[in-house]
Every structure is written in structure tokens, then in C-alpha cells.
Design a protein around this motif. Structure first.
Motif: not given
Length: 251
Positions: A16-34
Motif C-alpha cells: 500500500x505504501x509503495x502504491x501511495x508513493x508512486x501516486x505521490x511521485x506522479x502528482x508531484x512531477x505534474x505540479x513541478x512545471x507550475x
């Protein structure tokens, strides 16, 4: 059988924690350009580097930061900028209601965690059923975005000063919505959450032509609060989101 049950108890939280970390990494990467664009916009609006960094450290709300900087850049008052930011971030109250059961502890701990109460941290946190995993997802998502947002604000201010239209020029305006859609999509398998999502979207879209920015978002939250009044909030089970999130980013 007993041994197998013990193995499941040990392995499942880690998965579960690995899945949550993957989600966090994905959404953090999407936020970076902003974050980069905000830094550039702050510079264009005449803010100092410390003012821009202070915005990201202490306000830490993308939409409210952009609204405030745009108002200040157009010659508006500080009061008008603060009011616009407040309206856009009132939705965090609803996030707090949803996440509160998982964010217990001493007052100072809850106050510190409240600084991370943004769309992204709530999206990752509510992707799990049990309170411990929700707290973990919320903190991982929130801290990841907090660090990256502040770093990219500084990069944008220094390296892209004057590039106020960077989002549109590079086509980055779809990155954030796409990331949220990826997080939302698996939950739509739950009929109740599908109804809430559709109701919120209808309310928001209907009000866009007639109301000030931020008001449609606030009004759409009424669908979420109404659903919560009907019964307890039940995020999608981990298995519903694991396939999608697992393909978004590496560990």
C-alpha cells in the motif's frame, strides 16, 4: 494458513505504501512545471525573490498564489489579492473534514500537518481505506509537493523571469488536470463516488459563466458535503487504483 495470514499482514502495508508513493511521485512531477511558472510570474509582477519564496512557503496554495500575483501585477491592492486567495482556498475546509480522522495527535502536530492541506495531498491520502495509510499518503504527497513547489518557485524566479505565459507556450496547462484525472478515474468504479463527481462537475461548470473565479469550486464542494451527510466517506479500495497508479511512475 496461520502463517499465510501473517505474511499478508506484513506484506500488505508495504504494498500500500509503495502504491501511495508512486501516486505521490506522479502528482508531484505534474505540479513541478507550475511552480516554475509561478516563480516567473512573481518576478514579472515585481515581487522580490524573498516575497516569491515566502508565498510558496507560507501560503502554499497554487491557485491562490497565482490569483494573488496576477492581482498585484495588475496594480490591485493587497487586500484584494488576499481575498481572492482566501476564496480559492476555502475548499481546504472540506479537505480537512475528510482527512481529520487520520490526522490526530497533539495540537502542534495537527497545525503543522494542516500546512500540507492541498488538493494533491488529499488526493493521495484518500486513496486508502485505513487511517494509518491515509495519514501516510497525505504526508508523502504533501511533503513531496511542498519541497518541489518551493524549489521550482526559486528556479522559475531566477531562470524564467518575464516568461509569464510559460504554461500556455509549452502546453503545460494540461499537466495538473491530467494528473488529477488519473487519480480520480479508478474511484469512479464506486457508484456513490461517481454520482458525487458528476454532481460536483455539473455545479461547477454551470456557475463558471456567472460567478467570480473560485466560486464554482466552492459551490461544487456542496456535493461532497452532501454525500458525507448521507453516510461515512469510503475511499476506493487500494486494488482499484493500483493498476493505474502503478503505471504512472517508477518506485
Amino acid at each position: 494458513m496461520g502463517r499465510g495470514a501473517r505474511d499478508v499482514q506484513v506484506i500488505e502495508p508495504d504494498a500500500t505504501r509503495r502504491r501511495l508513493r508512486r501516486m505521490a511521485i506522479s502528482i508531484t512531477a505534474a505540479v513541478a512545471p507550475f511552480g516554475i511558472v509561478f516563480g516567473a510570474a512573481a518576478s514579472t509582477a515585481g515581487l522580490s525573490v524573498w516575497e516569491a519564496v515566502g508565498y510558496s512557503l507560507f501560503v502554499f496554495g497554487g491557485s491562490s498564489q497565482f490569483a494573488a500575483v496576477e492581482i498585484l501585477g495588475d496594480g490591485g491592492s493587497v487586500a484584494a489579492a488576499a481575498l481572492a486567495g482566501l476564496l480559492l482556498n476555502v475548499r481546504s475546509l472540506a479537505f480537512g473534514v475528510i482527512m481529520a480522522p487520520a490526522l490526530g495527535g497533539a495540537l502542534w502536530k495537527r497545525a503543522a500537518m494542516s500546512q500540507l492541506m492541498i488538493d494533491e495531498s488529499t488526493a493521495v491520502g484518500t486513496a486508502s481505506d485505513d487511517l494509518a495509510s491515509r495519514r501516510y499518503g497525505y504526508l508523502v504527497g504533501g511533503l513531496g509537493v511542498f519541497v518541489v513547489w518551493n524549489l521550482t518557485t526559486l528556479v522559475g524566479f531566477v531562470a524564467f523571469s518575464g516568461a509569464g505565459d510559460l504554461i500556455e507556450d509549452l502546453g503545460l496547462d494540461v499537466a495538473g488536470p491530467a494528473a488529477f484525472l488519473a487519480l480520480l478515474w479508478p474511484r469512479l468504479a464506486d457508484r456513490r463516488q461517481l454520482v458525487v463527481a458528476v454532481a460536483g462537475a455539473v455545479v461547477a461548470v454551470s456557475l463558471v459563466p456567472f460567478t467570480a473565479p473560485g466560486v464554482p469550486i466552492l459551490a461544487s464542494m456542496s456535493a461532497v458535503m452532501a454525500a458525507r451527510a448521507v453516510g461515512p466517506w469510503r475511499p476506493s479500495a487500494p486494488s482499484e487504483a493500483s493498476d493505474l497508479s502503478g503505471g504512472q511512475s517508477g518506485e
